[in-house]
Motif scaffolding. Structure first.
Motif, PDB file in Angstrom:
ATOM      1  N   ASP B  82       0.848  -1.199   0.000  1.00  0.00           N
ATOM      2  CA  ASP B  82       0.000   0.000   0.000  1.00  0.00           C
ATOM      3  C   ASP B  82       0.883   1.247   0.000  1.00  0.00           C
ATOM      4  O   ASP B  82       0.633   2.205  -0.731  1.00  0.00           O
ATOM      5  N   LEU B  83       1.945   1.204   0.799  1.00  0.00           N
ATOM      6  CA  LEU B  83       2.869   2.337   0.892  1.00  0.00           C
ATOM      7  C   LEU B  83       3.501   2.645  -0.470  1.00  0.00           C
ATOM      8  O   LEU B  83       3.470   3.766  -0.954  1.00  0.00           O
ATOM      9  N   LYS B  85       2.676   1.339  -3.400  1.00  0.00           N
ATOM     10  CA  LYS B  85       1.763   1.070  -4.528  1.00  0.00           C
ATOM     11  C   LYS B  85       2.342   0.018  -5.464  1.00  0.00           C
ATOM     12  O   LYS B  85       2.578   0.247  -6.649  1.00  0.00           O
ATOM     13  N   ASP B 231     -12.561  -5.514   2.811  1.00  0.00           N
ATOM     14  CA  ASP B 231     -11.428  -4.794   2.228  1.00  0.00           C
ATOM     15  C   ASP B 231     -10.524  -5.854   1.598  1.00  0.00           C
ATOM     16  O   ASP B 231      -9.450  -6.150   2.110  1.00  0.00           O
ATOM     17  N   PRO B 232     -10.987  -6.477   0.483  1.00  0.00           N
ATOM     18  CA  PRO B 232     -10.332  -7.701  -0.010  1.00  0.00           C
ATOM     19  C   PRO B 232      -8.857  -7.501  -0.347  1.00  0.00           C
ATOM     20  O   PRO B 232      -8.451  -6.447  -0.842  1.00  0.00           O
ATOM     21  N   GLU B 292       3.625   6.250   3.647  1.00  0.00           N
ATOM     22  CA  GLU B 292       3.013   5.466   4.714  1.00  0.00           C
ATOM     23  C   GLU B 292       1.989   4.512   4.124  1.00  0.00           C
ATOM     24  O   GLU B 292       1.429   4.771   3.058  1.00  0.00           O
ATOM     25  N   GLY B 293       1.788   3.413   4.819  1.00  0.00           N
ATOM     26  CA  GLY B 293       0.858   2.421   4.300  1.00  0.00           C
ATOM     27  C   GLY B 293       0.188   1.651   5.413  1.00  0.00           C
ATOM     28  O   GLY B 293       0.733   1.486   6.503  1.00  0.00           O
ATOM     29  N   ILE B 294      -1.044   1.195   5.128  1.00  0.00           N
ATOM     30  CA  ILE B 294      -1.801   0.400   6.087  1.00  0.00           C
ATOM     31  C   ILE B 294      -2.104  -0.942   5.448  1.00  0.00           C
ATOM     32  O   ILE B 294      -2.558  -1.000   4.306  1.00  0.00           O
ATOM     33  N   GLY B 295      -1.828  -2.014   6.173  1.00  0.00           N
ATOM     34  CA  GLY B 295      -2.182  -3.339   5.685  1.00  0.00           C
ATOM     35  C   GLY B 295      -3.010  -4.023   6.738  1.00  0.00           C
ATOM     36  O   GLY B 295      -2.728  -3.922   7.926  1.00  0.00           O
ATOM     37  N   ARG B 296      -4.073  -4.683   6.316  1.00  0.00           N
ATOM     38  CA  ARG B 296      -4.829  -5.456   7.303  1.00  0.00           C
ATOM     39  C   ARG B 296      -5.305  -6.737   6.642  1.00  0.00           C
ATOM     40  O   ARG B 296      -5.592  -6.770   5.447  1.00  0.00           O
ATOM     41  N   PHE B 305      -3.681  -5.739  12.046  1.00  0.00           N
ATOM     42  CA  PHE B 305      -3.479  -4.418  11.475  1.00  0.00           C
ATOM     43  C   PHE B 305      -2.011  -3.995  11.567  1.00  0.00           C
ATOM     44  O   PHE B 305      -1.402  -4.097  12.632  1.00  0.00           O
ATOM     45  N   TYR B 307       0.660  -0.742  10.406  1.00  0.00           N
ATOM     46  CA  TYR B 307       0.881   0.574   9.804  1.00  0.00           C
ATOM     47  C   TYR B 307       2.392   0.783   9.704  1.00  0.00           C
ATOM     48  O   TYR B 307       3.118   0.562  10.673  1.00  0.00           O
ATOM     49  N   ARG B 309       5.505   3.468   8.340  1.00  0.00           N
ATOM     50  CA  ARG B 309       5.933   4.723   7.721  1.00  0.00           C
ATOM     51  C   ARG B 309       7.405   4.618   7.351  1.00  0.00           C
ATOM     52  O   ARG B 309       8.221   4.126   8.132  1.00  0.00           O
ATOM     53  N   LYS B 320       3.600   0.210  13.381  1.00  0.00           N
ATOM     54  CA  LYS B 320       2.601  -0.070  14.419  1.00  0.00           C
ATOM     55  C   LYS B 320       1.925  -1.385  14.105  1.00  0.00           C
ATOM     56  O   LYS B 320       1.521  -1.617  12.962  1.00  0.00           O
TER      57      LYS B 320
END
Lengths: 143, 393
Positions: B82-83, B85, B231-232, B292-296, B305, B307, B309, B320
């Motif tokens: 995600d961070l 792309k 959130d597939p 920054e990116g979030i993965g879950r 979860f 996070y 950066r 995190k």
């Protein structure tokens, strides 16, 4: 169904300092520390966002806190960003009175980064040992 | 009743991989309050991550948990992708999904066995763990390891699934279906198990929302959330499967959710193996930009979860991590209160924190600190209740 992100934008129109759509399901909104409790209340009680967690980061500009909220119906992750500039004595309003699930993560941010959460009902150590030295914050970076 | 005793459950027990201390405040048989004390396993992984290369972090977070050893690296690589792309090759997405579902199978079987053990059904325990072994064998076939598979890397996976292995993997997975049928029949229809788990340790939908619980704990309380659907990631949006939801919120509902989810996992694995796309398994990522990116992901216990950066260097500036139990364990505050001591062990275990008490458990008179019961006595209490119920039926 109303887009929850648009509703947030309308409700806090004058208070949003920055809006960033990293991707369709990852949105970041920056607001001032004093507005956190209002925004959290609106997201949690009005729009049925789920509080996922919060990340606190020690940056050169100050202590940054990211509150991650999940809107499970749309799969969107809304992150509320706020910056506390005073690194010596960072204070912010606790959101635990509004969202019970924030109790532990606020305690964790308090012990790890020394952020004081005002009106937190139970601000005591969560992960660190009871005899951990006062004023030592493991996740602070050295200046 | 004014006489109040404290029962500390934990912090250490050979069965649990995360030590926690639950202080039960008890009046007579009834649990009136509960204190949860954490921190015994705090290893500073978020801090350690700041000193590791992005490639190494996947191995580091793999070691957060022995059961969910795939969930944390999976959420981490999602965050990194995600961070930066990053477009991940399709084949890698399918392989990731297969590993994640195999992990769910063995994790749910592990829970089922422990749950049986705590209510005095050691046959369930032994069956369940016996049938968990083939799942670990499949994981060993694919990854080389029973645990800590080291499959996830930013941009893809580390090992491919060979064509020649697919029939064997499918056979081993499908052999589990009659086993699950047996569990469904023998365990879920058993009147004594029903008596021990129905209306016990209830987490209402309202409280589940208040405590923001995730995974099977939420789905057993009527909340239809599942990151795989909402959130597939991986290949979950490319195959057909169902989210299992129950309304009651009791331990039985949690049991049903987990047993039925295993059927879905088998469905997912079969479809992934049948439709495994050809092509590369890795995008060969060399540099990570600032951002920054979030993965879950939906771990066996719920949303995991991460996070991350990056400031453009080789290590995360902040990482995190929030495991699902962080949200679920706190809900014991409402689920266990109001129940009896003999139900406490199974109630606290129902959220599947890989925990269940005993070894260091002791009942202490608050005034004199005199020990009355030890941990095994507590398990004995739980088993006796089952025995009595069996006699009555």
């Amino acid at each position: 169904m109303n887009n929850p992100i648009i509703q947030v934008k309308e409700e806090f129109a004058g208070k949003i300092m920055n809006f960033e759509e990293h991707s369709t399901r990852r949105i970041y909104i920056e607001i001032a520390p004093q507005d956190i409790a209002d925004v959290a209340r609106f997201l949690f009680t009005e729009l049925a966002f789920r509080f996922a967690t919060a990340s606190a980061i020690d940056t050169p500009k100050g202590i940054e806190i990211l509150y991650h909220f999940s809107h499970d119906n749309s799969g969107k992750m809304l992150t509320i960003r706020t910056l506390i500039k005073d690194k010596k004595d960072p204070h912010i309003e606790s959101i635990t009175p509004i969202i019970k699930a924030a109790e532990w993560i606020e305690r964790e941010m308090w012990e790890m980064l020394g952020i004081q959460f005002d009106h937190h009902p139970n601000l005591k150590k969560l992960l660190l040992a009871e005899d951990w030295p006062e004023g030592e914050f493991p996740l602070r970076h050295e200046d | 009743m004014s006489h109040r005793t404290i029962i500390p459950i934990g912090p250490y027990h050979p069965l649990q991989e995360e030590p926690e201390l639950f202080r039960l405040y008890v009046e007579g048989e009834k649990v009136v309050d509960i204190d949860i004390v954490l921190g015994y396993m705090h290893r500073g992984i978020e801090k350690l991550s700041e000193a590791k290369h992005f490639d190494q972090v996947a191995f580091l977070v793999e070691r957060i948990c022995g059961i969910c050893s795939n969930s944390h690296p999976f959420a981490y690589v999602n965050a990194m992708e995600d961070l930066a792309k990053i477009e991940v090759p399709e084949r890698a997405l399918f392989i990731r999904t297969i590993i994640a579902e195999l992990e769910r199978l063995h994790s749910h079987l592990l829970w089922l066995g422990l749950a049986g053990h705590f209510i005095g059904y050691n046959t369930v325990w032994m069956w369940s763990w016996k049938y968990r072994e083939p799942v670990l064998d499949i994981l060993e076939t694919i990854t080389g390891n029973r645990q800590h598979y080291a499959m996830m890397r930013v941009g893809g996976v580390r090992r491919d699934i060979g064509k020649e292995d697919i029939p064997q993997i499918k056979k081993m997975v499908n052999d589990l279906i009659p086993v699950l049928d047996m569990f469904k029949g023998a365990v879920m229809d058993d009147p004594v198990i029903q008596a021990r788990t129905r209306n016990v340790g209830v987490l209402t939908q309202e409280e589940a929302i208040n405590y923001c619980v995730v995974g099977p704990t939420a789905r057993a309380s009527g909340i239809a959330i599942d990151v795989r659907k909402d959130d597939p990631y991986g290949a979950y949006d490319k195959i057909k499967w169902e989210v299992i939801v129950q309304r009651e919120g009791d331990i039985f509902a949690k049991l049903v959710v987990r047993v039925l989810e295993m059927y879905e996992s088998i469905k997912i694995i079969n479809q992934c193996l049948d439709n495994l796309p050809s092509g590369p398994i890795d995008a060969n990522i060399k540099d990570i930009p600032a951002g920054e990116g979030i993965g879950r992901i939906e771990a066996p216990r719920g949303e995991c979860f991460h996070y991350v950066r990056s400031d453009g260097t080789n290590s995360p500036m902040r990482h995190k991590i929030r495991a699902p139990s962080y949200m679920n364990v706190a809900s014991n505050k409402v689920a266990a209160v109001g129940g009896t001591i003999s139900d406490a062990a199974i109630t606290l275990a129902a959220v599947d924190p890989c925990y269940c008490c005993t070894e260091r458990t002791a009942v202490i008179e608050k005034k004199t600190d005199k020990k009355i019961l030890n941990g095994w006595d507590l398990i004995e209490l739980s088993r006796k209740k089952t025995e009595e119920l069996k006699k009555r039926k």
